[in-house]
Motif scaffolding. Structure first.
Motif, mmCIF file in Angstrom:
data_model
loop_
_atom_site.group_PDB
_atom_site.id
_atom_site.type_symbol
_atom_site.label_atom_id
_atom_site.label_comp_id
_atom_site.label_asym_id
_atom_site.label_seq_id
_atom_site.Cartn_x
_atom_site.Cartn_y
_atom_site.Cartn_z
ATOM 1 N N TYR A 187 -5.094 9.969 -3.480
ATOM 2 C CA TYR A 187 -5.759 8.815 -2.817
ATOM 3 C C TYR A 187 -7.060 8.543 -3.617
ATOM 4 O O TYR A 187 -7.312 7.384 -3.651
ATOM 5 C CB TYR A 187 -6.054 8.909 -1.255
ATOM 6 N N ASP A 195 -4.195 9.033 5.996
ATOM 7 C CA ASP A 195 -3.311 9.857 5.705
ATOM 8 C C ASP A 195 -3.373 11.286 6.404
ATOM 9 O O ASP A 195 -2.480 11.973 6.891
ATOM 10 C CB ASP A 195 -2.966 10.186 4.102
ATOM 11 N N PHE A 241 -0.293 4.471 1.310
ATOM 12 C CA PHE A 241 -0.101 4.809 2.491
ATOM 13 C C PHE A 241 1.389 4.513 3.406
ATOM 14 O O PHE A 241 1.822 5.499 3.943
ATOM 15 C CB PHE A 241 -1.356 4.414 3.353
ATOM 16 N N SER A 244 4.085 6.515 2.056
ATOM 17 C CA SER A 244 4.084 7.815 2.344
ATOM 18 C C SER A 244 4.568 8.065 3.843
ATOM 19 O O SER A 244 5.373 9.189 4.197
ATOM 20 C CB SER A 244 2.787 8.677 2.207
ATOM 21 N N HIS A 245 4.534 7.020 4.623
ATOM 22 C CA HIS A 245 4.640 7.356 6.072
ATOM 23 C C HIS A 245 5.591 6.468 6.599
ATOM 24 O O HIS A 245 6.077 6.689 7.995
ATOM 25 C CB HIS A 245 3.165 7.404 7.039
#
Length: 303
Positions: A187, A195, A241, A244-245
């Motif tokens: 990041y 995160d 972000f 990733s999630h």
């Protein structure tokens, strides 16, 4: 009483970091602490002079700027405390700050990370942070509770769960780090605490806030309020972000929203403010996410 490792990262801002250190020496009442300062590749190395001036502080020097997460990770690796209090160098502490946060962790073993209330240093009656709402993965937006609100006692005695810790000031239980891992260095700057909070929660811990603990933040001293660096990483990492999630379908919907609405709105703002170079920076932030994996450490430094 747990040893608390207070960790901060300096980048080309030695006088501001010295103000933080002085505030810790003058105000902190929690006795069991170690202080670790990481210099993150400053052009002029302040560490030799600091070693003489602050003999009780542990200093670490990185010859290159490895980002907010990378700098903090160096400090974490060198620390010995059971609790690790990561604070921006452009903050100043209050008397009971460390003790209140440490005591909350002592009494609540389910809490992996906790932040204090954050108020603006230049406007100490105004909140910057009294918690976060959950992220809307379709828009990549959440809300900062309390931001720009005058302190009228509306957030007194708030001790409990919040969606995310705040990167300017967060105390983390070492066992939570052992399970969730260090901060994600790809990041580099911004969104890394969101995160990290998500990964800590995935390991079964809660994220809390204690508004009785207060820190004052000078905000954006290192990168500037409208810098190219900030604009690039705020956009790049917002996308990263969500990648990733969020579930795959949700991420696709988010990208449609980002490309059609957010990008258009941003470009209109850049044109209105005559920030023409920011247009290419926005496209580079988007392009990075189409050409790199979520774990890629390939970085970009806009001038």
């Amino acid at each position: 009483m747990q040893l608390v490792s207070i960790i901060t990262v300096n980048y080309n801002n030695a006088p501001v970091t010295e103000e933080l250190l002085q505030s810790i020496f003058d105000k902190n009442r929690y006795s069991d602490i170690e202080i670790i300062v990481v210099d993150n590749g400053s052009k002029v190395d302040p560490v030799p002079a600091w070693i003489i001036t602050y003999p009780t502080v542990k200093f670490i020097r990185s010859e290159t700027n490895i980002g907010f997460a990378g700098g903090n990770n160096l400090g974490i690796k060198a620390s010995t405390g059971g609790y690790l209090f990561l604070i921006n160098n452009d903050t100043e502490v209050t008397d009971d700050l460390v003790g209140l946060l440490a005591n909350t962790l002592d009494q609540n073993s389910n809490v992996g990370a906790i932040s204090p209330a954050i108020l603006f240093f230049d406007a100490p009656e105004v909140f910057q942070y009294a918690g976060f709402t959950k992220m809307n993965y379709l828009t990549g937006r959440n809300q900062t509770i309390g931001i720009d609100e005058k302190n009228m006692g509306q957030y007194n005695d708030v001790v409990g769960e919040t969606a995310y810790a705040h990167g300017a000031a967060m105390m983390i239980r070492r066992t939570a780090i052992d399970k969730a891992g260090l901060m994600a260095e790809n990041y580099f700057l911004y969104y890394e605490e969101l995160d990290w909070s998500e990964r800590i929660k995935q390991k079964g811990f809660d994220i809390w806030i204690n508004t009785n603990a207060i820190i004052f933040h000078k905000e954006s001293r290192s990168v500037g309020k409208n810098s190219a660096l900030k604009e690039y990483y705020m956009n790049r990492n917002r996308i990263l972000f969500i990648r990733s999630h969020a579930p795959a379908f949700t991420y696709c919907m988010f990208m449609i929203y980002f490309l059609s609405i957010v990008s258009t709105r941003n470009m209109i703002t850049y044109l209105r403010n005559k920030q023409f170079s920011f247009i290419s920076i926005l496209f580079k932030a988007i392009y990075w996410n189409f050409t790199n994996s979520v774990n890629s450490k390939r970085l970009y430094f806009p001038s």
